[in-house]
Scaffold this motif. Structure first.
Motif, short mmCIF file in Angstrom:
data_model
loop_
_atom_site.label_atom_id
_atom_site.label_comp_id
_atom_site.label_asym_id
_atom_site.label_seq_id
_atom_site.Cartn_x
_atom_site.Cartn_y
_atom_site.Cartn_z
N UNK A 22 -7.99 48.77 -29.52
CA UNK A 22 -7.35 47.88 -30.49
C UNK A 22 -7.44 46.45 -29.97
N UNK A 23 -7.56 45.50 -30.89
CA UNK A 23 -7.65 44.09 -30.50
C UNK A 23 -6.77 43.23 -31.39
N UNK A 24 -6.11 42.27 -30.76
CA UNK A 24 -5.25 41.33 -31.48
C UNK A 24 -5.56 39.91 -31.03
N UNK A 25 -5.48 38.99 -31.95
CA UNK A 25 -5.70 37.59 -31.62
C UNK A 25 -7.15 37.19 -31.44
N UNK A 26 -8.07 38.01 -31.96
CA UNK A 26 -9.50 37.71 -31.81
C UNK A 26 -9.83 36.36 -32.43
N UNK A 27 -9.07 35.96 -33.44
CA UNK A 27 -9.32 34.67 -34.11
C UNK A 27 -9.12 33.48 -33.17
N UNK A 28 -8.46 33.69 -32.04
CA UNK A 28 -8.24 32.60 -31.09
C UNK A 28 -9.49 32.29 -30.25
N UNK A 29 -10.45 33.21 -30.27
CA UNK A 29 -11.69 33.00 -29.52
C UNK A 29 -12.67 32.25 -30.42
N UNK A 30 -13.14 31.06 -30.02
CA UNK A 30 -14.03 30.28 -30.88
C UNK A 30 -15.34 31.00 -31.17
N UNK A 31 -15.87 30.79 -32.34
CA UNK A 31 -17.11 31.45 -32.73
C UNK A 31 -18.32 30.82 -32.05
N UNK A 32 -18.16 29.62 -31.55
CA UNK A 32 -19.24 28.98 -30.80
C UNK A 32 -18.63 28.00 -29.79
N UNK A 33 -19.42 27.61 -28.82
CA UNK A 33 -18.97 26.67 -27.82
C UNK A 33 -18.35 27.36 -26.62
N UNK A 34 -18.25 26.64 -25.49
CA UNK A 34 -17.76 27.24 -24.25
C UNK A 34 -16.25 27.50 -24.27
N UNK A 35 -15.84 28.54 -23.59
CA UNK A 35 -14.43 28.85 -23.42
C UNK A 35 -14.29 29.78 -22.22
N UNK A 36 -13.15 29.69 -21.56
CA UNK A 36 -12.84 30.53 -20.40
C UNK A 36 -11.86 31.60 -20.83
N UNK A 37 -12.24 32.85 -20.68
CA UNK A 37 -11.36 33.97 -21.00
C UNK A 37 -10.70 34.43 -19.71
N UNK A 38 -9.43 34.10 -19.52
CA UNK A 38 -8.70 34.44 -18.30
C UNK A 38 -7.87 35.69 -18.54
N UNK A 39 -8.19 36.76 -17.84
CA UNK A 39 -7.58 38.05 -18.11
C UNK A 39 -6.88 38.65 -16.90
N UNK A 40 -5.94 39.55 -17.18
CA UNK A 40 -5.37 40.38 -16.12
C UNK A 40 -6.43 41.38 -15.69
N UNK A 41 -6.17 42.11 -14.60
CA UNK A 41 -7.21 43.00 -14.09
C UNK A 41 -6.57 44.29 -13.57
N UNK A 42 -6.59 45.32 -14.42
CA UNK A 42 -5.99 46.60 -14.08
C UNK A 42 -7.00 47.66 -13.65
N UNK A 43 -8.26 47.51 -14.09
CA UNK A 43 -9.24 48.56 -13.85
C UNK A 43 -10.66 47.99 -13.90
N UNK A 44 -11.59 48.73 -13.29
CA UNK A 44 -12.99 48.29 -13.37
C UNK A 44 -13.52 48.40 -14.80
N UNK A 45 -12.77 49.08 -15.68
CA UNK A 45 -13.19 49.21 -17.08
C UNK A 45 -12.82 47.99 -17.91
N UNK A 46 -12.06 47.06 -17.35
CA UNK A 46 -11.64 45.87 -18.10
C UNK A 46 -12.83 45.10 -18.67
N UNK A 47 -13.86 44.95 -17.84
CA UNK A 47 -15.00 44.13 -18.27
C UNK A 47 -15.88 44.86 -19.30
N UNK A 48 -15.55 46.12 -19.57
CA UNK A 48 -16.24 46.85 -20.65
C UNK A 48 -15.49 46.70 -21.97
#
Length: 258
Positions: A22-48
């Motif tokens: 499930x995903x929420x707030x996807x609209x906050x990610x710009x459709x183009x241009x640079x951005x830094x996605x800063x995430x928590x890290x619980x598992x090696x599966x996060x980056x998948x």
């Protein structure tokens, strides 16, 4: 090409079908241009799972060894990691941190999304730990907005230290972009860097619902290992004392009478 093949044909459809993230707030990610996605890290599966919820490519930096291992295994490893959206740390710098910064700046300069885990390592107990200031420095030096992100449930799907996990629906939440342009030119001020990093971590905590610990994750792991050693030593000491008592009791009146 391999990235999109894995995402839309080979790997992505399987992950979507089996885990239905499930995903929420996807609209906050710009459709183009640079951005830094800063995430928590619980598992090696996060980056998948986090990139799976977006239509844009998300790139992370990874250890250079993943791309330089010789032989057939090394070739497949390099192809998989590069195809899955990871690039090696730039080794032209003085250290790994500087190399990671250079790699990240190249990605953002090309107008792409860059994924980063401010904690620096996976959480070993599900708590959210103090962020390292590299994410703040990156934001100030590139001017890219920071989008806080929380991935929840991946530690159930792929728990640390275990081969198999349990089924659950991972959830990815994106927060509103954070603009730190008011601090432009202050990337060498450690107090500003700490303030920015703490603001980012607060937003990640709010999105993830994790308990926050104002301690670096690597240090917390060391302390927990030390506590475990002390507990084991105490148990061994107690067991030895109990055995001594039993041996002493064995030398009681009955044994002496014999």
């Amino acid at each position: 090409m391999l990235y999109w093949f894995l995402k839309w044909i080979a790997l992505g459809p399987v992950l979507r079908l089996v885990f239905r993230p499930k995903a929420y707030g996807v609209e906050h990610v710009p459709e183009e241009g640079p951005a830094i996605l800063a995430s928590n890290h619980l598992s090696y599966a996060d980056w998948l799972f986090m990139p799976l919820t977006l239509n844009r490519r998300v790139t992370f930096v990874a250890k250079a060894e993943y791309f330089t291992t010789p032989g057939i295994k090394g070739w497949f490893q390099k192809k998989f990691f590069s195809g899955a959206g990871q690039v090696p740390i730039d080794r032209s710098g003085a250290n790994a941190a500087e190399g990671a910064m250079k790699s990240a700046m190249k990605i953002l300069a090309e107008g792409d999304l860059f994924g980063i885990y401010p904690e620096g390592t996976r959480s070993h107990d599900g708590k959210l730990y103090r962020g390292k200031t590299g994410v703040a420095r990156l934001a100030l030096e590139t001017g890219a907005p920071v989008i806080p992100c929380a991935v929840v449930g991946t530690d159930v799907v792929a728990p640390a230290g275990k081969v198999y996990g349990s089924w659950t629906r991972p959830t990815v939440r994106f927060g509103k972009p954070l603009d730190f342009s008011r601090y432009a030119g202050m990337e060498n001020d450690r107090y500003i860097l700490r303030s920015i990093t703490d603001e980012i971590m607060y937003e990640i905590m709010r999105l993830s619902g994790q308990e926050y610990v104002d301690l670096y994750a690597s240090k917390a792991k060391e302390l927990d290992k030390e506590k475990a050693k002390q507990a084991a030593a105490e148990q061994a000491k107690q067991a030895a004392a109990e055995q001594a008592e039993q041996d002493k009791a064995g030398d009681g009146p009955e044994q002496k009478a014999s």
